[in-house]
Enzyme design. Structure first.
Site, PDB file in Angstrom:
ATOM      1  N   ASP A   1      -4.800  33.225  -8.349  1.00  0.00           N
ATOM      2  CA  ASP A   1      -3.572  32.640  -8.879  1.00  0.00           C
ATOM      3  C   ASP A   1      -3.927  32.042 -10.244  1.00  0.00           C
ATOM      4  O   ASP A   1      -4.572  31.008 -10.332  1.00  0.00           O
ATOM      5  CB  ASP A   1      -3.078  31.566  -7.896  1.00  0.00           C
TER       6      ASP A   1
ATOM      7  N   CYS B   1       3.480  19.937  -5.988  1.00  0.00           N
ATOM      8  CA  CYS B   1       3.466  21.107  -5.093  1.00  0.00           C
ATOM      9  C   CYS B   1       2.098  21.331  -4.474  1.00  0.00           C
ATOM     10  O   CYS B   1       1.708  22.476  -4.200  1.00  0.00           O
ATOM     11  CB  CYS B   1       3.919  22.386  -5.803  1.00  0.00           C
TER      12      CYS B   1
HETATM   13  C1  PLP Z   1       3.126  26.682 -11.523  1.00  0.00           C
HETATM   14  C2  PLP Z   1       2.156  27.214 -10.525  1.00  0.00           C
HETATM   15  C3  PLP Z   1       2.551  28.138  -9.559  1.00  0.00           C
HETATM   16  C4  PLP Z   1       3.972  28.583  -9.395  1.00  0.00           C
HETATM   17  O1  PLP Z   1       4.443  29.201 -10.540  1.00  0.00           O
HETATM   18  P1  PLP Z   1       6.019  29.519 -10.700  1.00  0.00           P
HETATM   19  O2  PLP Z   1       6.135  29.879 -12.123  1.00  0.00           O
HETATM   20  O3  PLP Z   1       6.744  28.261 -10.337  1.00  0.00           O
HETATM   21  O4  PLP Z   1       6.322  30.633  -9.778  1.00  0.00           O
HETATM   22  C5  PLP Z   1       1.594  28.628  -8.701  1.00  0.00           C
HETATM   23  N1  PLP Z   1       0.315  28.237  -8.786  1.00  0.00           N
HETATM   24  C6  PLP Z   1      -0.116  27.349  -9.701  1.00  0.00           C
HETATM   25  C7  PLP Z   1      -1.557  26.987  -9.760  1.00  0.00           C
HETATM   26  C8  PLP Z   1       0.810  26.806 -10.596  1.00  0.00           C
HETATM   27  O5  PLP Z   1       0.395  25.919 -11.504  1.00  0.00           O
END
Ligand code: PLP
Length: 404
Positions: A198, A362
């Site tokens: 990610d 989050c």
């Molecule tokens: C922001 C973020 C996400 C989610 O990204 P979206 O653009 O909201 O789909 C996932 N993983 C990490 C580490 C993030 O910083």
């Protein structure tokens, strides 16, 4: 010479005032501001070029299709993918991960294992919980240490023949930790497992080379890279993307449809059902052009200077503790002040024109592990300055005085 002052000229929002103060925008880990060329490209598309892609014989449809595909080419070069069709456009990182988790849920079985970590954004945790729920596979979670690093010995111990997929963040959005993904990819590939990284926090702050990394899947969002919202990328190795079943069915992703049976289109269209965010994808190219013009390494170097500068200044404030103290960090600082709620601190900073993030970011499991209900988080981008940090630190001191 790297000049944030020069860069700022291309970000019109940075000139605005909030609550009668000049805006200091330090919420870049949530989303970055947009370059003028990105803004112009979106409005030019709707003014002069609007048309659906990949379908029409007419002039505008071909124009927008070409531009859309040019962004795919730019992304391919930006991450150094081998093939352009290994770049799948999605709505964002969350969408990219859901795509992969859905597809994997169709091929995983009871007894298979997926490994994530305790520091994942909910976007790289909940889809894998769902995937394991649907497929009866088992989810393993790498714990984090007190400084906010992955417990590598746990990872090595858990990695086995049963592991089918490892899904990890490149950089933690709440702690700033840069994970040793090169090493993790290498270890993963000593088994038959595949790995997704990610890269939502990394793509604008680290030079990427998916071939050199030998990563199987990598994803990120355009909006954290000075580009538009509603656009994301899932990179995957051709062979693996071909093997996976499609995610959504609909227009664009088909080769041939009869009422009972459909054959799927080739990559990348197999994973791109429906009309995408055409204006956003086209404008995303401008954001990549901007990053490449300045150089992501130069941006990172500047952000590292800000990180060190702000860390030293914040550490001097009594009762303030930084959460996430890994030796290798990106431009993200989470902190708590004893006796003061992060929300109150954020409100006062906002009154003074400073935009920061407060809450769990989050990443509720990270907050639980660190034994806090939430943090205040400042995060840097290529256009932030030391002057802004001086002002912010003064405001934090002022807020603490008011609240204690
Ligand atoms: C922001 C973020 C996400 C989610 O990204 P979206 O653009 O909201 O789909 C996932 N993983 C990490 C580490 C993030 O910083």
């Amino acid at each position: 010479m790297y000049s944030p002052e020069n860069i700022r000229k291309y970000f019109p929002i940075l000139d605005s005032e909030v609550n009668q103060h000049k805006l200091v925008y330090l919420d870049n880990a949530a989303t970055t501001q947009k370059h003028q060329s990105v803004i112009d490209t979106v409005s030019q598309f709707y003014e002069k070029e609007n048309s659906n892609i990949h379908r029409g014989v007419h002039y505008l449809s071909q124009l927008s299709t070409n531009k859309f595909e040019q962004t795919r080419e730019s992304v391919k070069n930006f991450i150094n993918a081998q093939h352009t069709h290994e770049v799948i456009f999605t709505k964002g990182t969350t969408d990219s991960i859901n795509l992969l988790a859905f597809s994997y849920s169709k091929i995983l079985k009871k007894g298979d294992e997926v490994i994530v970590s305790e520091m994942e954004h909910h976007s790289n945790l909940v889809p894998w919980q769902m995937c394991c729920d649907y497929s009866q596979a088992t989810l393993k979670v790498i714990p984090i240490t007190n400084s906010g690093e992955l417990d590598m010995s746990f990872f090595k111990k858990e990695l086995s023949k049963k592991t089918k997929l490892v899904a990890l963040t490149h950089i933690s959005n709440s702690l700033g930790t840069i994970n040793p993904i090169e090493k993790i990819i290498e270890l993963t590939h000593q088994t038959d497992a595949k790995i997704l990284i990610d890269g939502a926090q990394a793509a604008a702050h680290a030079k990427l080379d998916v071939q050199k990394l030998d990563v199987d899947f990598y994803c990120f969002s355009a909006h954290k890279l000075y580009g538009p919202t509603g656009v994301g990328v899932l990179y995957g190795k051709e062979k693996l993307l071909n093997m996976l079943p499609p995610y959504q069915g609909g227009g664009e992703m088909i080769k041939d449809v009869s009422i009972h049976k459909t054959t799927y289109a080739e990559l990348p269209h197999k994973f791109e059902a429906g009309t995408p965010n055409i204006a956003g994808v086209i404008a995303f190219k401008k954001a990549i052009d901007f990053i490449e013009e300045i150089g992501v390494e130069n941006m990172k170097e500047h952000e590292d200077i800000l990180l060190n500068y702000a860390t030293l200044k914040l550490e001097e404030i009594p009762n303030l503790s930084i959460i996430g103290t890994a030796p290798k960090k990106s431009g993200i600082i989470s902190f708590v002040v004893s006796g003061i709620h992060h929300y109150d601190l954020g409100l006062i900073l906002d009154k003074l024109g400073v935009a920061i993030r407060t809450g769990h970011h989050c990443t509720q499991p990270v907050m639980k592990k660190m034994n806090v209900s939430g943090t205040s988080r400042i995060s840097f981008a290529c256009y932030n300055t030391k002057t802004e940090l001086d002002y912010t630190v003064d405001c934090i001191k002022k807020a603490i005085k008011m609240l204690s």
